[in-house]
Design a protein around this motif. Structure first.
Motif, PDB file in Angstrom:
ATOM      1  N   ARG A 163       0.803  -1.232   0.000  1.00 54.64           N
ATOM      2  CA  ARG A 163       0.000   0.000   0.000  1.00 54.64           C
ATOM      3  C   ARG A 163       0.831   1.276   0.000  1.00 54.64           C
ATOM      4  O   ARG A 163       0.442   2.273  -0.581  1.00 54.64           O
ATOM      5  CB  ARG A 163      -0.915   0.014   1.234  1.00 54.64           C
ATOM      6  CG  ARG A 163      -2.004  -1.039   1.194  1.00 54.64           C
ATOM      7  CD  ARG A 163      -2.858  -0.924   2.456  1.00 54.64           C
ATOM      8  NE  ARG A 163      -3.894  -1.948   2.510  1.00 54.64           N
ATOM      9  CZ  ARG A 163      -4.700  -2.120   3.544  1.00 54.64           C
ATOM     10  NH1 ARG A 163      -4.583  -1.336   4.604  1.00 54.64           N
ATOM     11  NH2 ARG A 163      -5.612  -3.057   3.532  1.00 54.64           N
ATOM     12  N   PHE A 164       1.920   1.304   0.747  1.00 48.81           N
ATOM     13  CA  PHE A 164       2.743   2.506   0.893  1.00 48.81           C
ATOM     14  C   PHE A 164       1.910   3.680   1.401  1.00 48.81           C
ATOM     15  O   PHE A 164       1.908   4.769   0.839  1.00 48.81           O
ATOM     16  CB  PHE A 164       3.431   2.865  -0.424  1.00 48.81           C
ATOM     17  CG  PHE A 164       4.508   1.897  -0.819  1.00 48.81           C
ATOM     18  CD1 PHE A 164       5.798   2.048  -0.342  1.00 48.81           C
ATOM     19  CD2 PHE A 164       4.227   0.814  -1.639  1.00 48.81           C
ATOM     20  CE1 PHE A 164       6.799   1.148  -0.682  1.00 48.81           C
ATOM     21  CE2 PHE A 164       5.214  -0.093  -1.987  1.00 48.81           C
ATOM     22  CZ  PHE A 164       6.506   0.071  -1.518  1.00 48.81           C
ATOM     23  N   ASP A 165       1.185   3.426   2.492  1.00 46.50           N
ATOM     24  CA  ASP A 165       0.399   4.478   3.121  1.00 46.50           C
ATOM     25  C   ASP A 165       1.327   5.558   3.672  1.00 46.50           C
ATOM     26  O   ASP A 165       2.288   5.248   4.378  1.00 46.50           O
ATOM     27  CB  ASP A 165      -0.438   3.880   4.252  1.00 46.50           C
ATOM     28  CG  ASP A 165      -1.242   4.926   4.986  1.00 46.50           C
ATOM     29  OD1 ASP A 165      -0.762   5.398   6.032  1.00 46.50           O
ATOM     30  OD2 ASP A 165      -2.324   5.276   4.497  1.00 46.50           O
ATOM     31  N   PRO A 166       1.078   6.848   3.373  1.00 52.37           N
ATOM     32  CA  PRO A 166       2.002   7.916   3.802  1.00 52.37           C
ATOM     33  C   PRO A 166       2.248   7.954   5.311  1.00 52.37           C
ATOM     34  O   PRO A 166       3.378   8.152   5.751  1.00 52.37           O
ATOM     35  CB  PRO A 166       1.311   9.185   3.308  1.00 52.37           C
ATOM     36  CG  PRO A 166       0.490   8.736   2.142  1.00 52.37           C
ATOM     37  CD  PRO A 166       0.009   7.361   2.490  1.00 52.37           C
ATOM     38  N   SER A 167       1.195   7.761   6.108  1.00 55.50           N
ATOM     39  CA  SER A 167       1.390   7.814   7.556  1.00 55.50           C
ATOM     40  C   SER A 167       2.232   6.633   8.036  1.00 55.50           C
ATOM     41  O   SER A 167       3.065   6.771   8.948  1.00 55.50           O
ATOM     42  CB  SER A 167       0.038   7.828   8.279  1.00 55.50           C
ATOM     43  OG  SER A 167      -0.714   6.658   7.972  1.00 55.50           O
ATOM     44  N   GLU A 168       2.024   5.462   7.427  1.00 57.25           N
ATOM     45  CA  GLU A 168       2.839   4.308   7.792  1.00 57.25           C
ATOM     46  C   GLU A 168       4.286   4.500   7.354  1.00 57.25           C
ATOM     47  O   GLU A 168       5.208   4.048   8.029  1.00 57.25           O
ATOM     48  CB  GLU A 168       2.264   3.032   7.157  1.00 57.25           C
ATOM     49  CG  GLU A 168       0.944   2.585   7.733  1.00 57.25           C
ATOM     50  CD  GLU A 168       1.037   2.264   9.214  1.00 57.25           C
ATOM     51  OE1 GLU A 168       2.122   1.839   9.674  1.00 57.25           O
ATOM     52  OE2 GLU A 168       0.041   2.442   9.931  1.00 57.25           O
ATOM     53  N   MET A 169       4.495   5.184   6.246  1.00 55.94           N
ATOM     54  CA  MET A 169       5.860   5.431   5.788  1.00 55.94           C
ATOM     55  C   MET A 169       6.611   6.309   6.783  1.00 55.94           C
ATOM     56  O   MET A 169       7.801   6.095   7.043  1.00 55.94           O
ATOM     57  CB  MET A 169       5.848   6.060   4.392  1.00 55.94           C
ATOM     58  CG  MET A 169       5.355   5.123   3.297  1.00 55.94           C
ATOM     59  SD  MET A 169       5.488   5.835   1.636  1.00 55.94           S
ATOM     60  CE  MET A 169       7.258   5.750   1.385  1.00 55.94           C
ATOM     61  N   GLU A 170       5.935   7.284   7.349  1.00 49.34           N
ATOM     62  CA  GLU A 170       6.601   8.142   8.330  1.00 49.34           C
ATOM     63  C   GLU A 170       6.918   7.383   9.609  1.00 49.34           C
ATOM     64  O   GLU A 170       7.969   7.578  10.216  1.00 49.34           O
ATOM     65  CB  GLU A 170       5.738   9.371   8.624  1.00 49.34           C
ATOM     66  CG  GLU A 170       5.659  10.339   7.461  1.00 49.34           C
ATOM     67  CD  GLU A 170       7.029  10.682   6.896  1.00 49.34           C
ATOM     68  OE1 GLU A 170       7.936  11.074   7.673  1.00 49.34           O
ATOM     69  OE2 GLU A 170       7.221  10.533   5.675  1.00 49.34           O
ATOM     70  N   ASP A 223      12.404  11.255  -0.016  1.00 49.34           N
ATOM     71  CA  ASP A 223      11.051  11.606  -0.449  1.00 49.34           C
ATOM     72  C   ASP A 223      10.192  10.351  -0.534  1.00 49.34           C
ATOM     73  O   ASP A 223      10.547   9.388  -1.229  1.00 49.34           O
ATOM     74  CB  ASP A 223      11.127  12.297  -1.807  1.00 49.34           C
ATOM     75  CG  ASP A 223       9.766  12.767  -2.302  1.00 49.34           C
ATOM     76  OD1 ASP A 223       8.760  12.543  -1.605  1.00 49.34           O
ATOM     77  OD2 ASP A 223       9.724  13.353  -3.394  1.00 49.34           O
ATOM     78  N   PRO A 224       9.041  10.295   0.144  1.00 49.82           N
ATOM     79  CA  PRO A 224       8.187   9.112   0.059  1.00 49.82           C
ATOM     80  C   PRO A 224       7.797   8.760  -1.372  1.00 49.82           C
ATOM     81  O   PRO A 224       7.695   7.574  -1.719  1.00 49.82           O
ATOM     82  CB  PRO A 224       6.954   9.504   0.894  1.00 49.82           C
ATOM     83  CG  PRO A 224       7.460  10.533   1.854  1.00 49.82           C
ATOM     84  CD  PRO A 224       8.514  11.290   1.105  1.00 49.82           C
ATOM     85  N   GLU A 225       7.580   9.767  -2.209  1.00 46.77           N
ATOM     86  CA  GLU A 225       7.218   9.482  -3.600  1.00 46.77           C
ATOM     87  C   GLU A 225       8.354   8.784  -4.328  1.00 46.77           C
ATOM     88  O   GLU A 225       8.118   7.947  -5.218  1.00 46.77           O
ATOM     89  CB  GLU A 225       6.838  10.777  -4.313  1.00 46.77           C
ATOM     90  CG  GLU A 225       5.545  11.395  -3.789  1.00 46.77           C
ATOM     91  CD  GLU A 225       5.155  12.639  -4.584  1.00 46.77           C
ATOM     92  OE1 GLU A 225       5.876  12.980  -5.541  1.00 46.77           O
ATOM     93  OE2 GLU A 225       4.124  13.250  -4.234  1.00 46.77           O
ATOM     94  N   ALA A 226       9.602   9.110  -3.963  1.00 49.04           N
ATOM     95  CA  ALA A 226      10.743   8.439  -4.587  1.00 49.04           C
ATOM     96  C   ALA A 226      10.790   6.968  -4.183  1.00 49.04           C
ATOM     97  O   ALA A 226      11.168   6.105  -4.992  1.00 49.04           O
ATOM     98  CB  ALA A 226      12.040   9.146  -4.201  1.00 49.04           C
ATOM     99  N   VAL A 227      10.408   6.662  -2.944  1.00 48.57           N
ATOM    100  CA  VAL A 227      10.381   5.270  -2.491  1.00 48.57           C
ATOM    101  C   VAL A 227       9.317   4.493  -3.258  1.00 48.57           C
ATOM    102  O   VAL A 227       9.563   3.367  -3.730  1.00 48.57           O
ATOM    103  CB  VAL A 227      10.112   5.206  -0.975  1.00 48.57           C
ATOM    104  CG1 VAL A 227       9.994   3.759  -0.511  1.00 48.57           C
ATOM    105  CG2 VAL A 227      11.209   5.929  -0.205  1.00 48.57           C
TER     106      VAL A 227
END
Length: 850
Positions: free
Chosen positions: A110-117, A167-171
């Motif tokens: 999923r790569f949820d933004p909050s989980e990524m942080e 950057d999360p988008e780069a990941v």
């Protein structure tokens, strides 16, 4: 034999059938790693690996781990510079679902933004933890200097600065670019049907179509002239030196010869560096050699831990060994030993399904064909000493060497390095590495025999096993120590396999290596003993060699002095590791009147009394036949083992010294914070536990898994939900007359209070929200799966038999431990949690950066 085919989706599949294997191994490998990262993406490959566990199309956060636990599967992953691998061990019946879970993780995350942080915080904690590891600090400094601007010089995790700004988008883009079925390889080994595996893979490993872009091309720094040096970890008390020589990539024709060279230099106790520098000269506490291989090149690394503050004598001794290899070649005995050890790897590779899967995946990935393993072995068998000498001359060149030095106050200059390493002006050529994993086998009925003098022998015949393991055990270890003898049991275990009355340490080690075996002493909190393993064709000479030190030990004063010096140095550098410091403090507080309060490594005062006389006295106390248990597992005949073991150990003294038991007493201090030169904080919350024979043992084992497995409560609360910790654990340690139950976490110093409160909250919740049937079954499956995985190895079976017998149980029924886990109910877990995990009776120890 194996099935090797490409599926319609583009996934390459390798399946090797192993009849009767109790578990199956699955490796899902992707051809992508840290070397594929573009500038500004440093750490992205490792970040992606973490995020694969953080929710997917079918599974929410934490559900993958819980589901794998319920299947009895062991799931993990790793990232390298050139690959990322998801791997699991599962019961054969659950294989199809396990493959589907791996596919969902890989292609549908999923790569949820909050989980990524949250996961970014976990990765930063992981990196901080690595800064407290001297070995890793040295290795990363060496790689950075040796590889320069090439990605191999960067840590796979990325630096804290790089991960903080990633950057999360780069990941997400990195994942989409490289995680495609055509870039995936599936390797399965076990008692499986290849067609069923192919069907499960077609269904479970469906992902985006298309091909990944070409692998980035990286240029290497120009050839150097003259050695280069780097210093690292100058806050550590421990000192280490490593020298690295650049080699080409993994498909080079020099692979077999360089493998033999590395083995001759550093593999096994009689190798040139451990045998010469450590045992014969005593200039170092330890010495080693290893190889690292990648697509664009590799390193041959030799290292040492000096025995004196001045590292120059040790470095000079290392240089002398390397010069001897370059000028005269490897001595004939060392060459034959190294070649035999490599060729004997087949026995070790065949013992476990996960080991075999790793070998197949390695040769497929780096050589394009699993059959390359056979060609490699043929090349090793055809080598001669002259070929290896020529490769050494092309490789061990001072004008191409990188030297890394770790530790406080090391006074070595580049001039010193140049003086002790002589250059050889021949062009460099290359090398590739290897692995040593193993295969599963099927148990037969265990026989228990009482030999004259009271010695107990347990034999588990298994005609399918490629190796035979022997374990000798008796009550000992920390349990028999006093403040005046703390650390002596550990010294005994270091010395007992250092020769016999008629064989010095070097000769004993050379004979062991010639049989492609291993012999080592062991010391735990409650036991002492000896472990040995040999390829089954070498069993009888190996058994005679391994057991001989017990009846005719050497304990030469020079050897004892060397081990004592090493222990004193380890005591001095123990402060480098905050987790070891925390464990010492925890057991000191938990067991104020029990020997477990004593540090396993000893104290300055106790080590001052460590001499040959003290070690011989301890040996005499331990080795009395009525207290000794011997376990043998492998393709053996019990009657023959009775004659051989009885004939060798029949000379042991007959009467065993009674081991004193110690009553438990409550901790007097409930909290301790220690400060030191660390980057990361460690939190330990410990409770008095139970002895190994106690009926609550199995329930506490299950409770530790329920808390700390990847689907457990501590893991989900601290790591998955809040990103507080990278490293979490819960351990149930059971000894002869006591035990401890300990929850631990490594955290960033800035979040230590928050993490401590959260850990205590999770422990309290066991009372307010006790485990239900589903959670109990999940933990049970995880424990049983791990135990079945362990019991593939003959050494594990011999160890389990002996440990049960030493603890007052019937070693023939060691598998009853599995049955006891099967019987644990949710009610049992509620009872033991309330009985033992009472925070009012526990101890909290924290090691904090100061």
């Amino acid at each position: 034999m194996y099935v090797n085919k490409e599926l319609e989706t583009g996934v390459r599949m390798i399946v090797e059938v192993r009849p009767r294997a109790p578990v199956a191994a699955v490796w899902l490998r992707f051809a992508v790693g840290a070397a594929y990262e573009a500038p500004g993406q440093e750490g992205a490959a490792h970040f992606v690996e973490h995020m694969l566990f953080k929710g997917s199309r079918r599974y929410g956060v934490g559900e993958v781990s819980r589901r794998m636990d319920r299947l009895g599967a062991d799931l993990n992953a790793y990232t390298g510079h050139e690959e990322t691998v998801l791997h699991c061990i599962a019961p054969p019946a659950a294989l199809g679902e396990a493959i589907g879970i791996l596919g969902d993780m890989a292609f549908q995350s999923r790569f949820d933004p909050s989980e990524m942080e949250r996961e970014r915080a976990v990765i930063l904690d992981e990196i901080a933890q690595s800064r407290d590891d001297p070995t890793r600090v040295l290795a990363e400094a060496l790689a950075a200097r040796a590889w320069g601007r090439h990605p191999y010089g960067r840590p796979v995790t990325g630096t804290q600065a790089a991960v903080a700004r990633l950057d999360p988008e780069a990941v997400v883009a990195f994942h989409r670019r490289w995680y495609l079925p055509v870039a995936a390889t599936l390797v399965v080994v076990g008692d499986v049907d290849p067609e069923a595996v192919a069907h499960a893979a077609l269904r479970g490993l469906a992902g985006p179509e298309g091909s990944p872009p070409p692998r980035p091309v990286h240029s290497l720094d120009a050839q150097r002239r003259g050695p280069v040096m780097v210093r690292a970890g100058e806050t550590f008390e421990e000192q280490m030196v490593e020298v690295a020589f650049r080699t080409p990539g993994h498909r080079h024709a020099d692979l077999p010869a360089l493998d033999v060279l590395a083995s001759a230099l550093g593999e096994g106790p009689s190798a040139l560096l451990p045998g010469g520098l450590h045992r014969d000269l005593g200039t170092v506490h330890a010495a080693w050699a290893a190889t690292e291989v990648q697509v664009d090149g590799g390193l041959l690394v030799a290292g040492l831990s000096p025995a004196e503050e001045d590292v120059r004598p040790s470095l000079a001794a290392l240089g002398k060994v390397l010069r001897g290899v370059v000028e005269d070649g490897i001595p004939a005995e060392a060459f034959l030993r190294a070649r035999s050890m490599i060729l004997a790897d087949r026995a070790w590779q065949g013992e476990t399904v996960e080991g075999r899967a790793g070998v197949l995946a390695w040769f497929l990935a780096w050589h394009g064909d699993p059959a390359a393993e056979g060609r490699y072995r043929e090349a090793v068998a055809s080598l001669d000493p002259g070929t290896v000498r020529d490769v050494a001359r092309r490789t061990l060149r001072t004008d191409q060497v990188t030297v890394a030095i770790l530790g406080r106050g090391v006074d070595v200059s580049l001039t010193d390095v140049a003086e002790v390493l002589a250059p050889v002006a021949v062009p460099v050529r290359g090398w590739a590495g290897r692995r040593r994993p193993n295969r599963a086998s099927t148990a037969r009925e265990i026989q228990r025999m009482l030999l004259p003098g009271g010695l107990r022998l347990l034999v588990e015949p298994d005609p399918t096993a490629p190796v035979t393991a022997v374990q000798v055990g008796m009550l000992g270890g920390t349990l028999v120590e006093t403040p005046a003898t703390a650390g002596h049991a550990g010294a005994w275990s270091d010395l007992v396999a250092e020769g016999t009355s008629d064989l010095d340490a070097s000769t004993f080690a050379a004979l062991t290596d010639a049989l492609a075996g291993s012999v080592k002493g062991i010391s735990t909190l409650s036991t002492s003993g000896l472990q040995a393993a040999f390829p089954s064709e070498h069993l009888l000479p190996g058994l005679a060699l391994a057991l001989r030190p017990l009846v005719a030990p050497r304990f030469h004063p020079d050897d004892v002095d060397r081990v004592a010096a090493s222990l004193r140095d380890a005591l001095r550098t123990r402060c480098d590791d905050p987790l070891e410091v925390a464990w010492d403090e925890l057991h000191r507080l938990l067991f104020p009147h029990h020997p477990w309060r004593l540090p396993a490594g000893g104290t300055e005062g106790s080590l001052a009394g460590l001499d040959a006389r003290a070690v011989k006295a301890l040996h005499g106390r331990l080795l009395r036949s009525s207290g000794v248990v011997v376990g043998v597992a492998g393709p053996v005949d019990p009657g023959r083992m009775e004659r051989v073991v009885g004939g060798i150990l029949g000379a042991l003294p007959r009467k065993a010294e009674r081991v004193r038991t110690h009553a438990a007493s409550p901790p007097r201090i409930r909290r301790s914070d220690l400060t030191g030169p660390w980057r990361q904080a460690q939190i330990l919350i410990g409770f008095p536990g139970v002895a190994a024979a106690h009926p609550d043992h199995a329930a506490l084992d299950l409770l530790s898994t329920l808390l700390a497995s990847p689907g457990g409560r501590l893991f989900l609360a601290l790591r998955e939900a809040e990103g507080l910790s990278y490293d979490l654990d819960a351990e149930n340690l059971c000894g002869y007359d006591t035990g401890s139950f300990v929850c631990s976490a490594g955290v960033l110093a800035s979040r230590v209070e928050e993490a401590t409160q959260r850990m205590e909250s999770v422990i309290r919740e066991l009372g307010t929200r006790p485990p239900d049937r589903e959670e109990t079954d999940q933990a049970r499956a995880a424990v049983l799966g791990a135990d079945l995985q362990d019991l593939q190895r003959m050494s594990a079976r011999a160890s389990w038999m002996v440990l049960e017998e030493c603890m007052g149980l019937d070693g023939r029924r060691y598998r009853d431990r599995l049955a006891a886990v099967e019987r644990v109910t949710p009610s049992d877990l509620r009872t033991v949690a309330a009985r033992y995990l009472d925070l009012e009776r526990g101890v909290v120890v924290r090691t904090l950066p100061g």
